[in-house]
Write a protein that holds these residues in place. Structure first.
Motif, PDB file in Angstrom:
ATOM      1  N   LEU A  49       0.841  -0.980  -0.144  1.00  0.00           N
ATOM      2  CA  LEU A  49       0.011  -0.044  -0.063  1.00  0.00           C
ATOM      3  C   LEU A  49       0.980   1.346   0.089  1.00  0.00           C
ATOM      4  O   LEU A  49       0.458   2.193  -0.770  1.00  0.00           O
ATOM      5  CB  LEU A  49      -1.062   0.017   1.386  1.00  0.00           C
ATOM      6  CG  LEU A  49      -1.858  -1.127   1.131  1.00  0.00           C
ATOM      7  CD1 LEU A  49      -2.831  -0.994   2.606  1.00  0.00           C
ATOM      8  CD2 LEU A  49      -2.916  -0.923   0.079  1.00  0.00           C
ATOM      9  N   HIS A  50       2.120   1.052   0.810  1.00  0.00           N
ATOM     10  CA  HIS A  50       2.870   2.329   0.772  1.00  0.00           C
ATOM     11  C   HIS A  50       3.618   2.647  -0.519  1.00  0.00           C
ATOM     12  O   HIS A  50       3.472   3.671  -0.961  1.00  0.00           O
ATOM     13  CB  HIS A  50       4.102   2.070   1.906  1.00  0.00           C
ATOM     14  CG  HIS A  50       3.095   2.342   3.093  1.00  0.00           C
ATOM     15  ND1 HIS A  50       2.785   3.580   3.710  1.00  0.00           N
ATOM     16  CD2 HIS A  50       3.493   1.423   4.466  1.00  0.00           C
ATOM     17  CE1 HIS A  50       2.568   3.446   5.090  1.00  0.00           C
ATOM     18  NE2 HIS A  50       2.865   2.167   5.236  1.00  0.00           N
ATOM     19  N   TYR A  51       3.946   1.526  -1.335  1.00  0.00           N
ATOM     20  CA  TYR A  51       4.793   1.789  -2.422  1.00  0.00           C
ATOM     21  C   TYR A  51       3.603   2.312  -3.527  1.00  0.00           C
ATOM     22  O   TYR A  51       4.184   3.021  -4.204  1.00  0.00           O
ATOM     23  CB  TYR A  51       5.168   0.266  -2.910  1.00  0.00           C
ATOM     24  CG  TYR A  51       6.158   0.029  -2.223  1.00  0.00           C
ATOM     25  CD1 TYR A  51       7.416   0.611  -2.207  1.00  0.00           C
ATOM     26  CD2 TYR A  51       6.527  -1.381  -1.862  1.00  0.00           C
ATOM     27  CE1 TYR A  51       8.780   0.594  -1.560  1.00  0.00           C
ATOM     28  CE2 TYR A  51       7.930  -1.884  -1.312  1.00  0.00           C
ATOM     29  CZ  TYR A  51       8.744  -0.947  -1.261  1.00  0.00           C
ATOM     30  OH  TYR A  51      10.008  -1.357  -0.634  1.00  0.00           O
ATOM     31  N   TYR A  52       2.484   1.691  -3.309  1.00  0.00           N
ATOM     32  CA  TYR A  52       1.365   2.194  -4.423  1.00  0.00           C
ATOM     33  C   TYR A  52       1.045   3.602  -4.098  1.00  0.00           C
ATOM     34  O   TYR A  52       0.773   4.467  -5.123  1.00  0.00           O
ATOM     35  CB  TYR A  52       0.231   1.099  -4.395  1.00  0.00           C
ATOM     36  CG  TYR A  52      -1.056   1.719  -5.290  1.00  0.00           C
ATOM     37  CD1 TYR A  52      -0.772   1.572  -6.676  1.00  0.00           C
ATOM     38  CD2 TYR A  52      -2.095   2.357  -4.881  1.00  0.00           C
ATOM     39  CE1 TYR A  52      -1.809   1.971  -7.496  1.00  0.00           C
ATOM     40  CE2 TYR A  52      -3.347   2.687  -5.542  1.00  0.00           C
ATOM     41  CZ  TYR A  52      -3.043   2.336  -6.988  1.00  0.00           C
ATOM     42  OH  TYR A  52      -3.974   2.765  -7.898  1.00  0.00           O
ATOM     43  N   PHE A  53       0.634   3.975  -3.117  1.00  0.00           N
ATOM     44  CA  PHE A  53      -0.054   5.323  -2.790  1.00  0.00           C
ATOM     45  C   PHE A  53       0.930   6.412  -2.461  1.00  0.00           C
ATOM     46  O   PHE A  53       0.523   7.444  -2.776  1.00  0.00           O
ATOM     47  CB  PHE A  53      -1.014   5.115  -1.445  1.00  0.00           C
ATOM     48  CG  PHE A  53      -2.477   4.433  -1.781  1.00  0.00           C
ATOM     49  CD1 PHE A  53      -3.503   4.948  -2.570  1.00  0.00           C
ATOM     50  CD2 PHE A  53      -2.576   2.984  -1.359  1.00  0.00           C
ATOM     51  CE1 PHE A  53      -4.547   4.258  -2.858  1.00  0.00           C
ATOM     52  CE2 PHE A  53      -3.705   2.524  -1.538  1.00  0.00           C
ATOM     53  CZ  PHE A  53      -4.816   3.194  -2.445  1.00  0.00           C
TER      54      PHE A  53
END
Length: 347
Positions: A49-53
Motif C-alpha cells: 500500500l505504501h509503495y502504491y499510494f
C-alpha cells in the motif's frame, strides 16, 4: 526475434504513485538452484500500500517499475532438478539472506545485504509476486500439506510475522495478552495468541470493523480506544501492531511491571513523540521484531490445523481489478486481509 505468446506472462508494475500498469513480460527461466512458481493468490500488505499510494515504504523509494507482493501461494511450474513435481502446491519464504554476522549467526533475517520479494530496498528492485509466474531460490519453497488449501496458504507470510512477534515475547501460553491495532497483522496475532494458549486476549482499534473481526478470530475482549482507555498495568504481554505513536505510549502504560511489549507494527524512520516514563518506572522489556526468520514453517502447520484463521480474509479480488484490491485494502474499516486471485492458467 518475436517471442511467442506462450513465452509471455502478465505482471502488475507500480510505475509511479497510484499508477499500476499490467503489461506482458517474458516468463523467467529457472537456473538449477531456482524454481518457477505459477502464482494463484497474492495478499496485499501494508508495504504494498505504501509503495502504491506514496511511492515509498519508509526509506525505500520506488525508482523503477516494481512488481509488488511478497505474500503468495501457488504451484510449482518448473523445477530443473525435478525435486518438486509440476503442480505441487506451495508457498514461498520471501527473503534471501545477506552477509552472515558472527554475533547474530542464528538470525539471518537481520544480516545486512538481504532482499525481500516485491521490495524497493534493493537496486535493481526485487520484483514480487503480482505476476502469473515468479522465479525463486530453491530454499525459499515451502510445500503445503495435502489438507491445506492453496487459498488459505497465502496467509503464511503475514502469520509468520505474528508468530515471530510472539517468539520475541518468549511465548504467550498462560499470559494476559493485549494486541494493539486490529489490522491484518494484529488479527493474525490474535489468532496466533489464541492458538498458543494465551489465558486472555484483548484487542484494540479505533474502528468497529476491525474489532468485530478480532472478536471472531479469538479476542476475549475488545476496546475502541477512540472512546475508551486501555486498563493500566493489566497485561503480561503487549503485541503492538499499529505502529502509531499514541498506541505505542498506550502499550507501555498497559503492560504490567516487568512485562513485555513487542513492537510488531512498523514505524516511520523519523522522530515521533512517545511517553516512555512507564517503560522506565515499570522496568518494561520492550523489544523490536523485524519480519521473521523461519516461522513460516510453523505458520503453514498452524494454517493447516486451524482452518478458522482463513476468516482474516475479507475480500478476494480478481487480477483483472488489481487496483481495486489496493483501494479496498486501504479501507481498514471495510477490510481485513485482501487477496488477489491471479489470472487462471490459460485465461
Amino acid at each position: 526475434m518475436t517471442i511467442g505468446k506462450e513465452q509471455m506472462m502478465r505482471a502488475a508494475y507500480i510505475e509511479a504513485t497510484q499508477n499500476l500498469v499490467v503489461r506482458e513480460t517474458s516468463i523467467p527461466q529457472p537456473g538449477p538452484d531456482q524454481v518457477r512458481v505459477r502464482v494463484d493468490y497474492v495478499g496485499i500488505c501494508g508495504s504494498d500500500l505504501h509503495y502504491y499510494f506514496t511511492g515509498a515504504n519508509g526509506a525505500f523509494v520506488v525508482r523503477e517499475p516494481l512488481i509488488p507482493g511478497h505474500e503468495l501461494s501457488g504451484r510449482v511450474d518448473d523445477d530443473p532438478l525435478g525435486v518438486w513435481e509440476c503442480g505441487r502446491p506451495v508457498t514461498v519464504h520471501p527473503a534471501t539472506f545477506g552477509t552472515p554476522l558472527p554475533e547474530i549467526i542464528d538470525e539471518p533475517h537481520l544480516w545486512p545485504g538481504g532482499a525481500y520479494l516485491g521490495s524497493a530496498s534493493t537496486t535493481p528492485h526485487t520484483q514480487g509476486a503480482l505476476a502469473e509466474y515468479i522465479l525463486v531460490e530453491r530454499d525459499m519453497i515451502r510445500p503445503l500439506p495435502e489438507s491445506l488449501p492453496v487459498r488459505r496458504a497465502v496467509l503464511a507470510e503475514p502469520l509468520a510475522v505474528a508468530l515471530h512477534g510472539i517468539a520475541q515475547a518468549g511465548g504467550v501460553a498462560g499470559a494476559r495478552v493485549l494486541v494493539t491495532g486490529a489490522g491484518p497483522i494484529g488479527l493474525l496475532a490474535v489468532a496466533a495468541a489464541a492458538a498458543a494458549g494465551a489465558s486472555s486476549i484483548c484487542a484494540t482499534d479505533v474502528l468497529p470493523g476491525p474489532l468485530a473481526r478480532a472478536s471472531a478470530l479469538g479476542a476475549d475482549t475488545v476496546i475502541n480506544v477512540a472512546a475508551d482507555e486501555v486498563p493500566e498495568s493489566a497485561y503480561d504481554i503487549v503485541l503492538e501492531c499499529s505502529g502509531v505513536a499514541p498506541s505505542i505510549s498506550s502499550a507501555l502504560r498497559a503492560v504490567r511491571a516487568r512485562g513485555t511489549v513487542v513492537q510488531v507494527g512498523m514505524v516511520p524512520n523519523e522522530n515521533r513523540p512517545l511517553n516512555i516514563a512507564p517503560f522506565i518506572s515499570k522496568e518494561v522489556r520492550w523489544v523490536g521484531t523485524f519480519r521473521f526468520k523461519d516461522e513460516i514453517d510453523r505458520a503453514v502447520a498452524l494454517l493447516d490445523s486451524h482452518p478458522s484463521i482463513e476468516r482474516v480474509i475479507t475480500h478476494e479480488v480478481s487480477a483483472e481489478s488489481i487496483e481495486e484490491a489496493f483501494q479496498i485494502a486501504r479501507d481498514s474499516e471495510q477490510s481485513g486481509k485482501v487477496i488477489v486471485s491471479m489470472w487462471p492458467e490459460g485465461g
